[in-house]
Design a protein around this motif. Structure first.
Motif, PDB file in Angstrom:
ATOM      1  N   VAL A  24       0.848  -1.195   0.000  1.00 47.11           N
ATOM      2  CA  VAL A  24       0.000   0.000   0.000  1.00 47.11           C
ATOM      3  C   VAL A  24       0.884   1.244   0.000  1.00 47.11           C
ATOM      4  O   VAL A  24       0.628   2.212  -0.734  1.00 47.11           O
ATOM      5  N   GLY A  25       1.923   1.212   0.798  1.00 47.30           N
ATOM      6  CA  GLY A  25       2.846   2.347   0.834  1.00 47.30           C
ATOM      7  C   GLY A  25       3.522   2.579  -0.506  1.00 47.30           C
ATOM      8  O   GLY A  25       3.665   3.722  -0.949  1.00 47.30           O
ATOM      9  N   ASN A  26       3.907   1.495  -1.170  1.00 39.61           N
ATOM     10  CA  ASN A  26       4.545   1.624  -2.482  1.00 39.61           C
ATOM     11  C   ASN A  26       3.579   2.203  -3.521  1.00 39.61           C
ATOM     12  O   ASN A  26       3.952   3.049  -4.326  1.00 39.61           O
ATOM     13  N   VAL A  27       2.328   1.719  -3.484  1.00 34.18           N
ATOM     14  CA  VAL A  27       1.334   2.167  -4.459  1.00 34.18           C
ATOM     15  C   VAL A  27       0.952   3.633  -4.230  1.00 34.18           C
ATOM     16  O   VAL A  27       0.798   4.405  -5.185  1.00 34.18           O
ATOM     17  N   THR A  28       0.805   4.006  -2.974  1.00 36.76           N
ATOM     18  CA  THR A  28       0.359   5.373  -2.662  1.00 36.76           C
ATOM     19  C   THR A  28       1.512   6.356  -2.538  1.00 36.76           C
ATOM     20  O   THR A  28       1.284   7.565  -2.471  1.00 36.76           O
ATOM     21  N   GLY A  29       2.717   5.858  -2.495  1.00 32.36           N
ATOM     22  CA  GLY A  29       3.865   6.739  -2.327  1.00 32.36           C
ATOM     23  C   GLY A  29       4.084   7.164  -0.885  1.00 32.36           C
ATOM     24  O   GLY A  29       4.873   8.071  -0.610  1.00 32.36           O
ATOM     25  N   ALA A  30       3.402   6.511   0.056  1.00 36.93           N
ATOM     26  CA  ALA A  30       3.538   6.852   1.475  1.00 36.93           C
ATOM     27  C   ALA A  30       4.736   6.088   2.047  1.00 36.93           C
ATOM     28  O   ALA A  30       4.631   4.915   2.398  1.00 36.93           O
ATOM     29  N   SER A  31       5.864   6.755   2.111  1.00 37.61           N
ATOM     30  CA  SER A  31       7.087   6.084   2.552  1.00 37.61           C
ATOM     31  C   SER A  31       6.998   5.591   3.995  1.00 37.61           C
ATOM     32  O   SER A  31       7.625   4.593   4.348  1.00 37.61           O
ATOM     33  N   TRP A  33       4.379   4.236   5.360  1.00 41.76           N
ATOM     34  CA  TRP A  33       3.704   2.935   5.279  1.00 41.76           C
ATOM     35  C   TRP A  33       4.659   1.877   4.744  1.00 41.76           C
ATOM     36  O   TRP A  33       4.684   0.750   5.223  1.00 41.76           O
ATOM     37  N   THR A  34       5.431   2.244   3.738  1.00 40.44           N
ATOM     38  CA  THR A  34       6.396   1.302   3.164  1.00 40.44           C
ATOM     39  C   THR A  34       7.373   0.833   4.235  1.00 40.44           C
ATOM     40  O   THR A  34       7.608  -0.371   4.394  1.00 40.44           O
TER      41      THR A  34
END
Length: 102
Positions: A24-31, A33-34
């Motif tokens: 989810v972090g990768n898809v949304t760009g939320a580092s 979360w990644t």
């Protein structure tokens, strides 16, 4: 089992959840979360391996204790102890087999 002891089930859950959070972090760009997902995945994997090692050690103790009981039972003629030792040894071998990828 107390909540402080490692669990294979809990480890697998956190490993998988960490992968989802990371994706989810990768898809949304939320580092954040990644990074959080990577950390939870690593913690889950570590917990799984700790539970696996614990299970292997317990299996070893049962196998050796059972072997001792089998021998003592055979030497003393105590068929009940000999049989119980065989059962415990077999249980320990099975537990080691389930946890051998340590």
């Amino acid at each position: 089992m107390s909540s402080n002891e490692p669990s294979k089930t809990s480890g697998q859950f956190h490993s998988a959840k960490g992968n989802v959070v990371e994706a989810v972090g990768n898809v949304t760009g939320a580092s954040s979360w990644t990074q959080s997902g990577k950390e939870e995945h690593a913690q889950g994997e570590a917990e799984y391996k700790a539970a696996q090692a614990k299970g292997y050690v317990e299996g070893t103790a049962d196998r050796l204790g059972g072997k001792k009981d089998t021998i003592v039972g055979a030497v003393t003629g105590d068929k009940s102890q000999e049989t119980a030792g065989n059962v415990r040894r077999d249980k320990g071998e099975a537990k080691q087999e389930l946890n051998k990828n340590v």
